[in-house]
Design an enzyme around this catalytic site. Structure first.
Site, PDB file in Angstrom:
ATOM      1  N   GLU A  63      -9.392  -1.442  -7.011  1.00  0.00           N
ATOM      2  CA  GLU A  63      -9.073  -2.869  -6.837  1.00  0.00           C
ATOM      3  C   GLU A  63      -8.987  -3.505  -8.217  1.00  0.00           C
ATOM      4  O   GLU A  63      -9.836  -3.229  -9.076  1.00  0.00           O
ATOM      5  CB  GLU A  63     -10.167  -3.625  -6.071  1.00  0.00           C
ATOM      6  CG  GLU A  63     -10.211  -3.386  -4.597  1.00  0.00           C
ATOM      7  CD  GLU A  63     -11.289  -4.232  -3.905  1.00  0.00           C
ATOM      8  OE1 GLU A  63     -11.674  -5.306  -4.419  1.00  0.00           O
ATOM      9  OE2 GLU A  63     -11.755  -3.777  -2.841  1.00  0.00           O
TER      10      GLU A  63
ATOM     11  N   GLU B  54     -17.928  -1.138  -2.538  1.00  0.00           N
ATOM     12  CA  GLU B  54     -18.818  -2.057  -3.238  1.00  0.00           C
ATOM     13  C   GLU B  54     -20.180  -2.217  -2.558  1.00  0.00           C
ATOM     14  O   GLU B  54     -20.532  -3.305  -2.070  1.00  0.00           O
ATOM     15  CB  GLU B  54     -18.147  -3.429  -3.391  1.00  0.00           C
ATOM     16  CG  GLU B  54     -16.842  -3.370  -4.157  1.00  0.00           C
ATOM     17  CD  GLU B  54     -16.181  -4.735  -4.333  1.00  0.00           C
ATOM     18  OE1 GLU B  54     -16.759  -5.745  -3.928  1.00  0.00           O
ATOM     19  OE2 GLU B  54     -15.070  -4.772  -4.879  1.00  0.00           O
TER      20      GLU B  54
ATOM     21  N   TYR C 296     -12.942  -6.679 -11.851  1.00  0.00           N
ATOM     22  CA  TYR C 296     -12.420  -8.049 -11.947  1.00  0.00           C
ATOM     23  C   TYR C 296     -12.782  -8.712 -13.266  1.00  0.00           C
ATOM     24  O   TYR C 296     -11.929  -9.337 -13.893  1.00  0.00           O
ATOM     25  CB  TYR C 296     -12.928  -8.881 -10.761  1.00  0.00           C
ATOM     26  CG  TYR C 296     -12.313  -8.405  -9.464  1.00  0.00           C
ATOM     27  CD1 TYR C 296     -11.096  -8.902  -9.031  1.00  0.00           C
ATOM     28  CD2 TYR C 296     -12.925  -7.406  -8.706  1.00  0.00           C
ATOM     29  CE1 TYR C 296     -10.503  -8.430  -7.870  1.00  0.00           C
ATOM     30  CE2 TYR C 296     -12.340  -6.926  -7.545  1.00  0.00           C
ATOM     31  CZ  TYR C 296     -11.133  -7.444  -7.130  1.00  0.00           C
ATOM     32  OH  TYR C 296     -10.540  -6.955  -5.984  1.00  0.00           O
TER      33      TYR C 296
ATOM     34  N   ARG D  22      -4.275   1.312   0.280  1.00  0.00           N
ATOM     35  CA  ARG D  22      -5.725   1.429   0.516  1.00  0.00           C
ATOM     36  C   ARG D  22      -6.117   0.376   1.540  1.00  0.00           C
ATOM     37  O   ARG D  22      -5.961  -0.824   1.298  1.00  0.00           O
ATOM     38  CB  ARG D  22      -6.495   1.229  -0.803  1.00  0.00           C
ATOM     39  CG  ARG D  22      -7.981   1.241  -0.590  1.00  0.00           C
ATOM     40  CD  ARG D  22      -8.806   1.224  -1.879  1.00  0.00           C
ATOM     41  NE  ARG D  22     -10.201   1.171  -1.482  1.00  0.00           N
ATOM     42  CZ  ARG D  22     -11.040   0.168  -1.746  1.00  0.00           C
ATOM     43  NH1 ARG D  22     -10.647  -0.864  -2.486  1.00  0.00           N
ATOM     44  NH2 ARG D  22     -12.267   0.180  -1.289  1.00  0.00           N
TER      45      ARG D  22
ATOM     46  N   ASN E 136     -13.611  -0.939  -8.711  1.00  0.00           N
ATOM     47  CA  ASN E 136     -13.021  -2.257  -8.431  1.00  0.00           C
ATOM     48  C   ASN E 136     -13.427  -3.156  -9.582  1.00  0.00           C
ATOM     49  O   ASN E 136     -14.605  -3.476  -9.738  1.00  0.00           O
ATOM     50  CB  ASN E 136     -13.580  -2.835  -7.124  1.00  0.00           C
ATOM     51  CG  ASN E 136     -13.226  -1.978  -5.912  1.00  0.00           C
ATOM     52  OD1 ASN E 136     -12.477  -1.012  -6.019  1.00  0.00           O
ATOM     53  ND2 ASN E 136     -13.768  -2.344  -4.761  1.00  0.00           N
TER      54      ASN E 136
ATOM     55  N   HIS F 254     -15.917  -1.311   4.657  1.00  0.00           N
ATOM     56  CA  HIS F 254     -15.686  -2.475   3.793  1.00  0.00           C
ATOM     57  C   HIS F 254     -16.346  -3.656   4.502  1.00  0.00           C
ATOM     58  O   HIS F 254     -15.691  -4.624   4.871  1.00  0.00           O
ATOM     59  CB  HIS F 254     -14.192  -2.671   3.556  1.00  0.00           C
ATOM     60  CG  HIS F 254     -13.851  -3.532   2.367  1.00  0.00           C
ATOM     61  ND1 HIS F 254     -12.986  -3.127   1.374  1.00  0.00           N
ATOM     62  CD2 HIS F 254     -14.249  -4.776   2.017  1.00  0.00           C
ATOM     63  CE1 HIS F 254     -12.859  -4.095   0.473  1.00  0.00           C
ATOM     64  NE2 HIS F 254     -13.613  -5.113   0.839  1.00  0.00           N
TER      65      HIS F 254
HETATM   66  O1  IFM Z   1     -11.832  -9.709  -1.622  1.00  0.00           O
HETATM   67  C1  IFM Z   1     -12.743  -8.914  -2.305  1.00  0.00           C
HETATM   68  C2  IFM Z   1     -12.786  -7.522  -1.724  1.00  0.00           C
HETATM   69  O2  IFM Z   1     -13.086  -7.534  -0.372  1.00  0.00           O
HETATM   70  C3  IFM Z   1     -13.822  -6.701  -2.431  1.00  0.00           C
HETATM   71  N1  IFM Z   1     -13.634  -6.739  -3.847  1.00  0.00           N
HETATM   72  C4  IFM Z   1     -13.469  -8.023  -4.469  1.00  0.00           C
HETATM   73  C5  IFM Z   1     -12.391  -8.806  -3.759  1.00  0.00           C
HETATM   74  C6  IFM Z   1     -12.210 -10.190  -4.429  1.00  0.00           C
HETATM   75  O3  IFM Z   1     -13.389 -10.917  -4.341  1.00  0.00           O
END
Ligand code: IFM
Length: 450
Positions: free
Chosen positions: A360, A165, A292, A76, A290, A120
């Site tokens: 992600e 995002e 985290y 990706r 994505n 992006h």
């Molecule tokens: O590095 C970023 C990415 O560009 C977008 N998603 C979160 C990642 C970590 O912060």
């Protein structure tokens, strides 16, 4: 079955143009808002820029070889709008298209499926000068750029994401000013969000064809209330509205959440654009998530809102994030793999049959290159293991989860943190541009190939 995953499950790693490519003045690329922002003193923690980054522009073949050697079958990447249309509108740059064609063809040569993201975050600077995502025209220019790019590459790229995002583009770019273009008006973040979503819808209309698969990558997060009090639950509702529902509901349910527009005083502004909702909510082939970390929030002691502050929480400026004692990554983000389950299940409830991808997932830790040339990133490996285990459970339960992309293939330019945060499964020595597969990358390789 590979380690409990069905044979068709997609395993990949992700990067983004400005974070890895470098070569910012090569082959006719124009300036983006990130060039301007990163070159503005005081914006990036370590004073870095993406001018060189990982030099992926020149080293992509080596990087793709590495990705394929790790057993990954998908890449990706994002396409830099200012390489394709340097001024943002009208004139196309054939050298930019040629670069992404070489990239996609090299993927295919190595048995790797390309997944392209059209935006992006590198908006051509001339479009920001003309109003950026605060004006409708930018959404229309995005449609034109998407159409030109798709027409040129759709024979080699079948999987497309419009935006990455949009919450970050809108709320960090226009609300808190932590990201380019660095603007700080809370209400503007909502205007930007609408134009980003409109751009997504217009682009989708322009590029969709039967042979392709089309989606968007969002960064939803579970938002918990710090306590069961009415005030904390209201705080969680407000933050969830801004972070999640403002994007998921127009995309998947054809409407904006009324409470969010009310909290932010934007009901009348949004009412003008009702006719855009069918464009924004047109059917998708997949949603990319994505993920985290989760967030826990509490109501402030005083007033909930202080208009005029730089903020990611317009209308809820004073809501506070609460530390619940979970272990944290170097970003300060709490680690909780069950949050990935929560978010995927909640999207699945909104859109029951829609294929989902984790587009992600990963973590920053302070990696050290040892004297014998290895990076023993046990924490990152554990993070990946825990989140992949959640994916395995969800697939076994029948959730339509179709793939997982690690963030990131390479250490890279982490936006306002510059090069001070490393997310790669491959370490990059920025001085020599040497790539060293970390322990987490080796673990993934073994997981995928054993
Ligand atoms: O590095 C970023 C990415 O560009 C977008 N998603 C979160 C990642 C970590 O912060």
């Amino acid at each position: 079955m590979t380690n409990g995953f069905p044979p068709g499950f997609t395993w990949g790693a992700a990067t983004a143009s400005y974070q890895v490519e470098g070569a910012v003045s090569v082959d006719g690329r124009g300036p983006s808002i990130w060039d301007t922002f990163a070159h503005t003193p005081g914006t990036i923690a370590d004073g870095a820029t993406g001018d060189v980054a990982d030099d992926h522009y020149h080293r992509f073949a080596e990087d793709l070889r590495l990705l394929a050697d790790l057993g990954l079958k998908a890449y990706r990447f994002s396409i830099a709008w200012p390489r394709i249309i340097p001024s943002g509108s009208t004139v196309t740059n054939p050298a930019g298209l040629a670069f992404y064609r070489r990239l996609a063809e090299t993927c295919l040569e190595y048995g790797v499926t390309p997944y392209a993201t059209l935006y992006h975050w590198d908006l051509p600077q001339p479009l920001e000068d003309a109003g950026g995502w605060l004006v409708r025209d930018t959404a229309e220019r995005f449609r034109d750029y998407a159409a030109v790019t798709h027409a040129a590459l759709s024979d080699v790229v079948k999987n497309w994401m419009t935006l990455n995002e949009p919450w970050c583009s809108a709320f960090l770019g226009y609300g808190s000013g932590e990201h380019a273009p660095g603007r700080t008006v809370g209400a503007d973040a909502l205007k930007a969000a609408h134009h980003l979503l409109l751009g997504h819808g217009l682009a989708l209309e322009a590029i969709r064809c039967p042979e392709g698969s089309y989606g968007i990558a969002l960064n939803p997060a579970p938002i918990h209330a710090a306590s069961d009090s009415a005030a904390d639950r209201d705080a969680a509702r407000r933050v969830d509205g801004l972070r999640n529902r403002l994007f998921l509901e127009p995309l998947l349910a054809g409407k904006y959440p009324a409470d969010v527009l009310e909290d932010t005083g934007m009901t009348d502004w949004f009412a003008q654009f009702e006719a855009d909702l069918p464009v924004i909510g047109a059917p998708l082939d997949f949603v990319g998530v994505n993920y985290y970390c989760p967030t826990t929030v509490a109501a402030p002691d005083g007033p909930i809102s202080s208009p005029g502050e730089p903020t990611t929480q317009p209308g809820s400026e004073n809501i506070v994030a609460v530390d619940t004692g979970l272990p944290k990554t170097q970003m300060g983000w709490p680690v909780q793999a069950s949050g990935l389950r929560d978010i995927l299940v909640s999207i699945n409830k909104l859109a029951p049959d829609l294929p989902l991808y984790v587009t992600e997932n990963g973590a920053a830790y302070p990696d050290e290159l040892t004297a014998d040339g290895t990076v023993e990133d046990h924490d990152r490996q554990a993070y990946l293991e825990q989140h992949i285990a959640v994916c395995r459970e969800l697939v076994a339960e029948g959730l339509p989860l179709k793939g997982y992309f690690a963030w990131s293939l390479l250490d890279n330019f982490e936006w306002a943190f510059g090069f001070s945060r490393r997310f790669g499964i491959v370490y990059v020595d920025y001085a020599s541009q040497q790539r060293i597969v970390k322990k987490s990358g080796r673990w993934l390789q073994e997981f995928l190939t054993s």
